[in-house]
Design an enzyme around this catalytic site. Structure first.
Site, PDB file in Angstrom:
ATOM      1  N   ALA A 315      25.304  53.821  24.670  1.00 32.86           N
ATOM      2  CA  ALA A 315      24.757  52.799  25.559  1.00 32.86           C
ATOM      3  C   ALA A 315      25.773  52.415  26.629  1.00 32.86           C
ATOM      4  CB  ALA A 315      24.349  51.572  24.748  1.00 32.86           C
ATOM      5  N   PRO A 316      25.315  52.113  27.846  1.00 28.62           N
ATOM      6  CA  PRO A 316      26.230  51.684  28.903  1.00 28.62           C
ATOM      7  C   PRO A 316      26.947  50.392  28.517  1.00 28.62           C
ATOM      8  CG  PRO A 316      24.052  52.205  29.788  1.00 28.62           C
ATOM      9  CD  PRO A 316      23.922  52.182  28.301  1.00 28.62           C
ATOM     10  N   ILE A 318      30.980  48.260  27.897  1.00 31.15           N
ATOM     11  CA  ILE A 318      32.276  48.416  27.241  1.00 31.15           C
ATOM     12  C   ILE A 318      32.048  48.742  25.765  1.00 31.15           C
ATOM     13  CG2 ILE A 318      34.423  47.235  26.618  1.00 31.15           C
ATOM     14  CD1 ILE A 318      34.051  45.535  29.162  1.00 31.15           C
ATOM     15  N   ARG A 319      32.713  49.761  25.281  1.00 33.46           N
ATOM     16  CA  ARG A 319      32.540  50.185  23.889  1.00 33.46           C
ATOM     17  C   ARG A 319      32.972  49.075  22.938  1.00 33.46           C
ATOM     18  NH1 ARG A 319      34.879  55.956  22.581  1.00 33.46           N
ATOM     19  NH2 ARG A 319      33.157  56.489  23.999  1.00 33.46           N
ATOM     20  N   GLY A 320      32.147  48.806  21.923  1.00 35.05           N
ATOM     21  CA  GLY A 320      32.437  47.736  20.981  1.00 35.05           C
ATOM     22  C   GLY A 320      33.519  48.098  19.980  1.00 35.05           C
ATOM     23  N   MET A 321      34.150  47.069  19.412  1.00 36.69           N
ATOM     24  CA  MET A 321      35.191  47.272  18.407  1.00 36.69           C
ATOM     25  C   MET A 321      34.619  47.383  16.998  1.00 36.69           C
ATOM     26  SD  MET A 321      38.099  44.584  19.653  1.00 36.69           S
ATOM     27  CE  MET A 321      38.298  44.192  21.390  1.00 36.69           C
ATOM     28  N   LYS A 336      22.225  50.251  16.824  1.00 33.74           N
ATOM     29  CA  LYS A 336      23.581  49.770  16.569  1.00 33.74           C
ATOM     30  C   LYS A 336      24.007  50.141  15.149  1.00 33.74           C
ATOM     31  CE  LYS A 336      24.377  45.622  18.428  1.00 33.74           C
ATOM     32  NZ  LYS A 336      24.235  44.190  18.827  1.00 33.74           N
ATOM     33  N   ASP A 371      16.645  39.117  18.630  1.00 33.02           N
ATOM     34  CA  ASP A 371      16.217  39.476  17.280  1.00 33.02           C
ATOM     35  C   ASP A 371      16.504  40.958  17.040  1.00 33.02           C
ATOM     36  OD1 ASP A 371      15.197  39.127  14.786  1.00 33.02           O
ATOM     37  OD2 ASP A 371      13.098  39.037  15.395  1.00 33.02           O
TER      38      ASP A 371
END
Length: 574
Positions: A315-316, A318-321, A336, A371
């Protein structure tokens, strides 16, 4: 396994669903009393209780079935016969579509979410599409304006089941007519009439009258939120008559309505006309049938996948931690997956992250938290996955992936509505759009806090912008209750050198938050900083947050409006 047992099992599952939906309607039917008694804490508890009912009753049925079968394993042919018997029970059953989802849930619980095939489950419905286009009992009542709109609205309001006194019924009717006249014009209004749902829609501290405004040029939504004064008198706060406004009221970031719906499919069908942008899944979600909404959401995904030539990509944004997030470019959802290992600064477990997502599911989302639907053993065809994403999945979430050759199985994931990440949105907009976005972001923080939710990580990348321009929070791994946080002022430095040191000159304990520090990352952009200081400078003060905490601890429940302040009659017409 004895012959004839298949029918008994099918009947047991359907009876279990009957019990579940009966309790669902029972909890829902108490909404009017809770509203009239202004028992807002009971409103919140009832919402949580109703969400838990489904899984509770699935568990009861699973235990019954284990007793019936004496724990013996069942072969594929036996399971197919059970489904065949269950399908035969549904043609005359009023809630067939949710009964199919309940069957799926029982099957998944029994078999640990494995062997999920269309032959064994109701991946798609066994019944005709939109079976409830005609129903025995009308869902709504028509009101015509033969004697003028004031008379029509007086009849509408007098028909309501609410037993409290009105603060000023004539005033509210005057405001509604004024709004309708400005919206439609006198001539069009004279040729229009109303169709009003028989049941009120309850949520938070409001009872919503939901109707259709049928005009010569088409049908519009007609929504009236009914609130109470501090003295317990009723008043209408606004009148909403656009599909965009109705879409926000029934939005995916809001708590589910409590509306008495013995025929949920019929109600969903009735709502479609005034909510044309909503999918079937979103409509079921809005009326509280969240488990069936998950079924419909999965069906929408399958239909999209069958008709597209796209591959899943990261997904566009910033990459999550903590989360690996991917999507189909043209699909309006994101997927996710919790990573196997988190960034060092994220000191938490996967179980903690799951608990945070469950908290959001059960809490009042006040229109500011998306949600989610939770899935186990989610199957993806490898041909639908881009090489870059496949590499990333194996790098970041290999422990949650099983390779089946042409497919992979992801042990656990969440599906959520896709939005434009706020940090990307802010880079792309200027002028009034930028100002609106910053105002929306601050309002989102305030409304979450007033609902006893502290986002934890308040960076712009953790928020999204909906198609209606609303800012919604969607990164929940650091979420907590406001009452669990210790909001502190930064002590003055002891020496000038303190401010230049790499470490703080004051002690920091778990749960400590210093709102002054928000300024460093929220106001760094020179385009954004002045706007933030103008509209939301109080968010940088610890005393602002402590005052909110005190109101929460005193039991105060804030009003939440699904529309702009300027749309309220008390602002617009006074």
């Amino acid at each position: 396994m004895p012959r004839g047992l298949e029918l008994l099992i099918a009947q047991t599952i359907l009876q279990g669903f009957d019990a579940q939906y009966g309790r669902f309607l029972e909890v829902t039917s108490g909404a009017q009393q809770r509203f009239e008694q202004a028992d807002w804490h009971a409103v919140q508890q009832a919402m949580k209780n109703r969400i838990h009912l489904y899984d509770h009753h699935v568990g009861l049925v699973v235990e019954q079935l284990r007793c019936i079968t004496n724990g013996q394993s069942t072969d594929a042919a036996f399971l197919l016969r059970v489904k065949e018997h269950y399908t035969r029970l549904l043609p005359d059953y009023p809630r067939f579509e949710i009964a199919e989802s309940f069957f799926n849930s029982v099957y998944c619980r029994l078999f640990d979410h494995r062997s999920l095939t269309p032959e064994r489950l109701f991946i798609f419905s066994s019944q005709p599409e939109r079976r409830f286009r005609t129903i025995p009992r009308p869902l709504a009542k028509d009101f015509h304006s033969d004697h003028g709109w004031e008379s029509l609205l007086m009849r509408v309001i007098s028909d309501l089941p609410l037993r409290l006194r009105w603060q000023n019924k004539s005033r509210d009717i005057h405001y509604i007519v004024r709004h309708l006249t400005e919206t439609l014009g006198t001539d069009n209004l004279a040729e229009s009439h109303l169709q009003v749902a028989n049941e009120l829609f309850y949520r938070n501290k409001a009872a919503w009258l939901v109707g259709k405004l049928i005009t010569p040029s088409g049908t519009l939504p007609f929504l009236l939120p009914i609130h109470q004064t501090d003295d317990g008198e009723l008043f209408i706060d606004t009148c909403l008559t656009t599909t965009a406004e109705a879409s926000i009221v029934f939005g995916f970031a809001r708590s589910y309505f409590m509306v008495y719906a013995p025929l949920p499919a019929a109600l969903v069908e009735w709502l479609r006309e005034i909510l044309p942008g909503k999918t079937t899944a979103e409509l079921y979600m809005a009326i509280g049938c969240q488990k069936h909404a998950k079924t419909e959401s999965y069906r929408e995904y399958l239909v999209y996948l069958q008709g597209c030539n796209e591959q899943f990509i990261e997904a566009p944004g910033i990459r999550g931690m903590v989360m690996l997030v991917f999507t189909l470019p043209g699909f309006d959802r994101v997927f996710k997956v919790i990573k196997d290992r988190f960034a060092p600064q994220k000191e938490m477990s996967a179980a903690h992250v799951c608990a945070c997502y469950q908290l959001v599911k059960e809490h009042d989302r006040v229109g500011r938290m998306a949600d989610t639907q939770e899935f186990e053993n989610f199957v993806l065809e490898k041909r639908h996955i881009s090489p870059a994403l496949m590499e990333l999945l194996l790098q970041e979430a290999a422990e949650k992936i099983t390779d089946l050759g042409e497919q992979i199985v992801i042990r656990h994931l969440y599906i959520e509505r896709r939005m434009v990440p706020l940090n990307i949105w802010l880079e792309q907009v200027e002028g009034q759009q930028l100002r609106d976005a910053i105002e929306e972001y601050g309002n989102a923080i305030r409304q979450l806090a007033a609902a006893n939710i502290f986002p934890g990580d308040m960076l712009f990348k953790n928020f999204g912008v909906t198609r209606h321009g609303r800012v919604v929070f969607y990164d929940y791994d650091e979420i907590c209750y406001m009452t669990e946080v210790n909001f502190r002022d930064i002590p003055p430095p002891r020496y000038p050198e303190d401010e230049l040191a790499s470490e703080p000159w004051y002690s920091v304990s778990p749960g400590d938050v210093f709102p002054e520090e928000f300024r460093h990352w929220l106001c760094a952009d020179p385009r954004i900083g002045p706007l933030f200081e103008e509209m939301h400078a109080d968010l940088f003060r610890a005393d602002y947050w402590r005052a909110l905490q005190n109101r929460i601890r005193e039991g105060h429940v804030e009003d939440v409006y699904a529309y702009r302040r300027r749309q309220r009659f008390s602002v617009r017409f006074v």
